[in-house]
Design a protein around this motif. Structure first.
Motif, PDB file in Angstrom:
ATOM      1  N   TRP A 182       0.788  -1.223   0.000  1.00  0.00           N
ATOM      2  CA  TRP A 182       0.000   0.000   0.000  1.00  0.00           C
ATOM      3  C   TRP A 182       0.823   1.276   0.000  1.00  0.00           C
ATOM      4  O   TRP A 182       1.861   1.372   0.657  1.00  0.00           O
ATOM      5  CB  TRP A 182      -0.930   0.018   1.219  1.00  0.00           C
ATOM      6  N   ILE A 183       0.312   2.262  -0.731  1.00  0.00           N
ATOM      7  CA  ILE A 183       0.741   3.656  -0.631  1.00  0.00           C
ATOM      8  C   ILE A 183      -0.325   4.384   0.177  1.00  0.00           C
ATOM      9  O   ILE A 183      -1.525   4.207  -0.065  1.00  0.00           O
ATOM     10  CB  ILE A 183       0.878   4.300  -2.022  1.00  0.00           C
ATOM     11  N   PHE A 218       5.058   8.194 -14.433  1.00  0.00           N
ATOM     12  CA  PHE A 218       5.227   6.852 -13.885  1.00  0.00           C
ATOM     13  C   PHE A 218       4.048   6.504 -12.986  1.00  0.00           C
ATOM     14  O   PHE A 218       3.683   7.275 -12.102  1.00  0.00           O
ATOM     15  CB  PHE A 218       6.537   6.750 -13.093  1.00  0.00           C
ATOM     16  N   LEU A 219       3.466   5.340 -13.224  1.00  0.00           N
ATOM     17  CA  LEU A 219       2.350   4.864 -12.424  1.00  0.00           C
ATOM     18  C   LEU A 219       2.869   4.283 -11.117  1.00  0.00           C
ATOM     19  O   LEU A 219       3.603   3.300 -11.113  1.00  0.00           O
ATOM     20  CB  LEU A 219       1.579   3.795 -13.198  1.00  0.00           C
ATOM     21  N   VAL A 220       2.453   4.890  -9.992  1.00  0.00           N
ATOM     22  CA  VAL A 220       2.900   4.397  -8.684  1.00  0.00           C
ATOM     23  C   VAL A 220       1.785   3.728  -7.899  1.00  0.00           C
ATOM     24  O   VAL A 220       2.045   2.893  -7.029  1.00  0.00           O
ATOM     25  CB  VAL A 220       3.530   5.517  -7.831  1.00  0.00           C
ATOM     26  N   GLY A 221       0.514   4.104  -8.177  1.00  0.00           N
ATOM     27  CA  GLY A 221      -0.569   3.554  -7.374  1.00  0.00           C
ATOM     28  C   GLY A 221      -1.881   3.505  -8.120  1.00  0.00           C
ATOM     29  O   GLY A 221      -2.054   4.104  -9.184  1.00  0.00           O
ATOM     30  N   LEU A 222      -2.825   2.755  -7.533  1.00  0.00           N
ATOM     31  CA  LEU A 222      -4.197   2.649  -8.030  1.00  0.00           C
ATOM     32  C   LEU A 222      -5.138   2.911  -6.857  1.00  0.00           C
ATOM     33  O   LEU A 222      -5.019   2.264  -5.803  1.00  0.00           O
ATOM     34  CB  LEU A 222      -4.467   1.254  -8.591  1.00  0.00           C
ATOM     35  N   SER A 223      -6.079   3.825  -7.027  1.00  0.00           N
ATOM     36  CA  SER A 223      -7.004   4.143  -5.939  1.00  0.00           C
ATOM     37  C   SER A 223      -7.771   2.898  -5.523  1.00  0.00           C
ATOM     38  O   SER A 223      -8.341   2.191  -6.359  1.00  0.00           O
ATOM     39  CB  SER A 223      -7.985   5.227  -6.384  1.00  0.00           C
ATOM     40  N   SER A 224      -7.800   2.637  -4.202  1.00  0.00           N
ATOM     41  CA  SER A 224      -8.409   1.394  -3.733  1.00  0.00           C
ATOM     42  C   SER A 224      -9.411   1.603  -2.606  1.00  0.00           C
ATOM     43  O   SER A 224     -10.579   1.296  -2.761  1.00  0.00           O
ATOM     44  CB  SER A 224      -7.317   0.414  -3.287  1.00  0.00           C
ATOM     45  N   TRP A 225      -8.977   2.126  -1.437  1.00  0.00           N
ATOM     46  CA  TRP A 225      -9.916   2.258  -0.324  1.00  0.00           C
ATOM     47  C   TRP A 225      -9.515   3.394   0.600  1.00  0.00           C
ATOM     48  O   TRP A 225      -8.436   3.955   0.508  1.00  0.00           O
ATOM     49  CB  TRP A 225     -10.066   0.947   0.444  1.00  0.00           C
ATOM     50  N   GLN A 226     -10.460   3.750   1.444  1.00  0.00           N
ATOM     51  CA  GLN A 226     -10.278   4.851   2.382  1.00  0.00           C
ATOM     52  C   GLN A 226     -10.515   4.323   3.792  1.00  0.00           C
ATOM     53  O   GLN A 226     -11.478   3.589   4.038  1.00  0.00           O
ATOM     54  CB  GLN A 226     -11.272   5.968   2.057  1.00  0.00           C
ATOM     55  N   LEU A 227      -9.641   4.664   4.712  1.00  0.00           N
ATOM     56  CA  LEU A 227      -9.718   4.159   6.081  1.00  0.00           C
ATOM     57  C   LEU A 227     -10.947   4.715   6.789  1.00  0.00           C
ATOM     58  O   LEU A 227     -11.209   5.916   6.746  1.00  0.00           O
ATOM     59  CB  LEU A 227      -8.454   4.545   6.841  1.00  0.00           C
ATOM     60  N   GLY A 228     -11.697   3.835   7.437  1.00  0.00           N
ATOM     61  CA  GLY A 228     -12.880   4.251   8.169  1.00  0.00           C
ATOM     62  C   GLY A 228     -12.813   3.832   9.625  1.00  0.00           C
ATOM     63  O   GLY A 228     -12.163   2.842   9.970  1.00  0.00           O
ATOM     64  N   HIS A 229     -13.482   4.584  10.478  1.00  0.00           N
ATOM     65  CA  HIS A 229     -13.542   4.290  11.914  1.00  0.00           C
ATOM     66  C   HIS A 229     -14.991   4.319  12.375  1.00  0.00           C
ATOM     67  O   HIS A 229     -15.845   4.946  11.760  1.00  0.00           O
ATOM     68  CB  HIS A 229     -12.735   5.319  12.711  1.00  0.00           C
ATOM     69  N   GLY A 230     -15.273   3.642  13.489  1.00  0.00           N
ATOM     70  CA  GLY A 230     -16.609   3.666  14.052  1.00  0.00           C
ATOM     71  C   GLY A 230     -17.539   2.683  13.374  1.00  0.00           C
ATOM     72  O   GLY A 230     -17.114   1.650  12.845  1.00  0.00           O
ATOM     73  N   THR A 243      -7.675   9.151   5.535  1.00  0.00           N
ATOM     74  CA  THR A 243      -6.478   8.458   5.053  1.00  0.00           C
ATOM     75  C   THR A 243      -6.838   7.561   3.880  1.00  0.00           C
ATOM     76  O   THR A 243      -7.783   6.780   3.952  1.00  0.00           O
ATOM     77  CB  THR A 243      -5.858   7.605   6.173  1.00  0.00           C
ATOM     78  N   ALA A 244      -6.077   7.689   2.801  1.00  0.00           N
ATOM     79  CA  ALA A 244      -6.304   6.899   1.590  1.00  0.00           C
ATOM     80  C   ALA A 244      -5.287   5.777   1.488  1.00  0.00           C
ATOM     81  O   ALA A 244      -4.108   5.951   1.834  1.00  0.00           O
ATOM     82  CB  ALA A 244      -6.210   7.788   0.360  1.00  0.00           C
ATOM     83  N   TYR A 245      -5.747   4.648   0.988  1.00  0.00           N
ATOM     84  CA  TYR A 245      -4.865   3.529   0.670  1.00  0.00           C
ATOM     85  C   TYR A 245      -4.960   3.267  -0.828  1.00  0.00           C
ATOM     86  O   TYR A 245      -6.053   3.123  -1.371  1.00  0.00           O
ATOM     87  CB  TYR A 245      -5.281   2.271   1.442  1.00  0.00           C
ATOM     88  N   GLN A 246      -3.800   3.193  -1.463  1.00  0.00           N
ATOM     89  CA  GLN A 246      -3.727   2.886  -2.880  1.00  0.00           C
ATOM     90  C   GLN A 246      -2.827   1.673  -3.092  1.00  0.00           C
ATOM     91  O   GLN A 246      -1.832   1.493  -2.380  1.00  0.00           O
ATOM     92  CB  GLN A 246      -3.168   4.077  -3.661  1.00  0.00           C
ATOM     93  N   VAL A 247      -3.200   0.855  -4.058  1.00  0.00           N
ATOM     94  CA  VAL A 247      -2.371  -0.300  -4.395  1.00  0.00           C
ATOM     95  C   VAL A 247      -0.997   0.190  -4.834  1.00  0.00           C
ATOM     96  O   VAL A 247      -0.878   1.061  -5.701  1.00  0.00           O
ATOM     97  CB  VAL A 247      -3.023  -1.127  -5.511  1.00  0.00           C
TER      98      VAL A 247
END
Length: 262
Positions: A182-183, A218-230, A243-247
């Protein structure tokens, strides 16, 4: 569309197609008249990225069913999908993870490999594929991220009802962490933000995260998911501090090469 994917898009901005923006910057500053030609719209939601004349890289959760025979528009032409290769470490969440406390679902997302390759029946002749980043020093790099769909701002979060507008946007952020699969980056408030600071959101899955250096993209990441709480029922995506998580493409370079070589 699978029920879990419907929940996934609605609640999390985790299969994304949105650009959530700073509230103090004119929204039109983020709008692109024309998307990069290597960025491809998937058959329903999300994006793929042309990394080879005959291959498209995307996140696995944009593959809603068997896409063999479906069409993808690349540049000015339409190509048919010949095969789909989903990473062996990708799995779908169990139903019980899509209700109640988000912590188990977040751990599940972090543990899987959300990446897939699509082979076209014919090589693309009029669009230049983007180069993949193969280094290990993504931290501190400014990335430009592309997405089409729902939008919003950091004060109010994303507005899912804007997804149907299908406007191409871009935003920028700074890579804070790049470890394993993850990025990671954070949507900062204006006083600590880039001029086009932003966050991916609902529907933006597979959108390209790109760095520009040495005269190239240069391709470094692919949008994937966003951190959630609660609790899942109260989650709001795209707020400042999210906070974002990218492949992380470099982490999967060997797997990508093995599939292309096969």
């Amino acid at each position: 569309m699978k029920v879990w994917l419907f929940l996934f898009f609605c609640f999390f901005s985790l299969g994304t197609n949105a650009v959530v923006k700073r509230h103090d910057i004119p929204p039109e500053n983020y709008v692109l008249e024309k998307a990069p030609e290597y960025l491809i719209d998937m058959p329903h939601e999300g994006h793929g990225v042309l990394i080879d004349p005959q291959w498209v890289l995307t996140v696995a959760h944009t593959i809603f069913y068997d896409y063999v025979g479906e069409n993808l528009k690349v540049g000015s032409k339409t190509y048919q999908i010949e095969a789909v290769h989903i990473h062996p470490d990708y799995t779908e969440p169990a139903k019980h993870l899509l209700e109640g406390d988000l912590a188990p679902l977040m751990s599940f997302f972090k543990s899987r490999s959300d990446i897939a390759l699509i082979k076209l029946t014919l090589p693309v002749s009029d669009v230049e594929p983007i180069n993949m980043y193969t280094g290990e020093n993504e931290v501190g790099e400014i990335i430009t991220v592309y997405g089409r769909g729902a939008t919003g701002n950091g004060l109010t979060g994303e507005a899912p009802d804007t997804k149907s507008l299908r406007v191409m946007n871009q935003f920028q952020n700074i890579v804070q962490s790049a470890e394993g699969s993850w990025i990671v980056f954070t949507f900062d408030k204006p006083e600590n933000a880039l001029a086009l600071e932003g966050m991916h959101g609902s529907g933006d899955s597979g959108g390209a995260s790109v760095i520009f250096k040495e005269g190239g993209s240069f391709l470094v990441g692919l949008s994937s998911w966003q951190l959630g709480h609660g609790d899942i029922s109260t989650f709001k995506g795209g707020l400042y501090g999210a906070t974002a998580y990218q492949v992380r493409v470099s982490n999967y370079y060997d797997w990508i090469s093995s599939v292309l070589g096969s």
